[in-house]
Design a protein around this motif. Structure first.
Motif, short mmCIF file in Angstrom:
data_model
loop_
_atom_site.label_atom_id
_atom_site.label_comp_id
_atom_site.label_asym_id
_atom_site.label_seq_id
_atom_site.Cartn_x
_atom_site.Cartn_y
_atom_site.Cartn_z
N GLY A 164 0.41 -0.95 0.36
CA GLY A 164 0.28 0.55 -0.12
C GLY A 164 0.72 1.51 -0.27
N PHE A 165 2.03 1.10 0.50
CA PHE A 165 2.80 2.35 0.12
C PHE A 165 4.18 2.33 -0.40
N ALA A 166 4.49 1.02 -0.99
CA ALA A 166 5.61 0.63 -2.15
C ALA A 166 5.30 1.48 -3.37
N ALA A 167 4.11 0.57 -4.04
CA ALA A 167 3.30 0.64 -5.03
C ALA A 167 3.09 2.65 -5.39
N THR A 168 3.72 2.10 -6.52
CA THR A 168 4.03 3.94 -6.92
C THR A 168 1.85 4.15 -7.76
N VAL A 169 1.81 2.88 -8.16
CA VAL A 169 -0.02 3.30 -8.98
C VAL A 169 -0.88 3.63 -8.39
N PRO A 170 -1.30 4.33 -8.04
CA PRO A 170 -3.03 4.50 -7.10
C PRO A 170 -3.45 3.21 -7.26
N ALA A 171 -3.92 2.97 -8.44
CA ALA A 171 -5.21 1.57 -8.04
C ALA A 171 -4.05 0.47 -7.86
N ASP A 172 -2.62 0.34 -7.51
CA ASP A 172 -2.58 -0.87 -6.48
C ASP A 172 -2.41 -0.56 -5.81
N ARG A 173 -1.73 0.12 -5.09
CA ARG A 173 -1.94 0.83 -3.80
C ARG A 173 -3.49 0.36 -3.05
N LYS A 174 -3.88 0.62 -3.94
CA LYS A 174 -5.97 -0.05 -3.20
C LYS A 174 -6.31 -1.19 -3.61
N ARG A 175 -5.91 -1.80 -4.58
CA ARG A 175 -5.64 -3.60 -4.57
C ARG A 175 -4.72 -3.92 -3.24
N ALA A 176 -3.40 -4.35 -2.93
CA ALA A 176 -2.62 -4.40 -2.64
C ALA A 176 -2.96 -3.80 -1.03
N VAL A 228 -4.80 5.40 1.41
CA VAL A 228 -4.86 4.74 0.22
C VAL A 228 -5.67 5.46 0.18
N SER A 229 -7.20 6.08 -0.03
CA SER A 229 -7.85 6.41 0.09
C SER A 229 -7.71 8.17 -0.51
N ARG A 230 -6.91 8.91 0.76
CA ARG A 230 -6.45 9.69 0.34
C ARG A 230 -4.95 9.38 -0.32
N GLY A 231 -5.03 9.12 -0.85
CA GLY A 231 -3.43 9.32 -1.92
C GLY A 231 -2.14 9.90 -1.44
N ARG A 232 -2.26 9.88 -0.27
CA ARG A 232 -1.02 10.24 1.02
C ARG A 232 0.12 8.60 0.77
#
Length: 122
Positions: free
Chosen positions: A25-37, A87-91
């Protein structure tokens, strides 16, 4: 005894999933990947951890009101909420990571040292 060991393995798998999802959730750079994680890995991992933990308490005949159990549930929920919020705030800040990872470290301490209510105030 076999049931107890299997539940321990399930709980460990849940913790690994949660930790992996937290890092993803923190390492992924693409927001969709972060949310998926977070939503596809960390969240089910936490549910598996809670379920296996509950079943372990029934095996060991432990009350869910023990300090270390209540603390673990509460702090793991705080960690999950901080993770979902970030993740929801993109932080992806250090503070957001600390808010999600810090409570998880405290849960680890509770699970290792198992403080009880009778130890409070000594």
């Amino acid at each position: 005894m076999v049931t107890y060991r299997l539940l321990l393995v399930l709980k460990f798998v849940g913790v690994i999933l949660y930790g992996g999802g937290l890092i993803g959730g923190f390492a992924a750079t693409v927001p969709a990947d972060r949310k998926r994680a977070v939503h596809a890995i960390a969240s089910p991992g936490l549910v598996l951890t809670w379920l296996a933990g509950y079943l372990l308490t029934t095996q060991l005949i432990l009350p869910l009101t023990e300090l270390w159990i209540l603390g673990g549930l509460l702090l793991s929920l705080v960690s999950q909420l901080a993770l979902v919020h970030s993740v929801s705030r993109g932080r992806r800040t250090l503070g957001a990571f600390a808010a999600a990872f810090g409570p998880l470290l405290l849960v680890l301490g509770l699970m290792v040292f198992r403080p009880t209510w009778s130890m409070v105030g000594r």
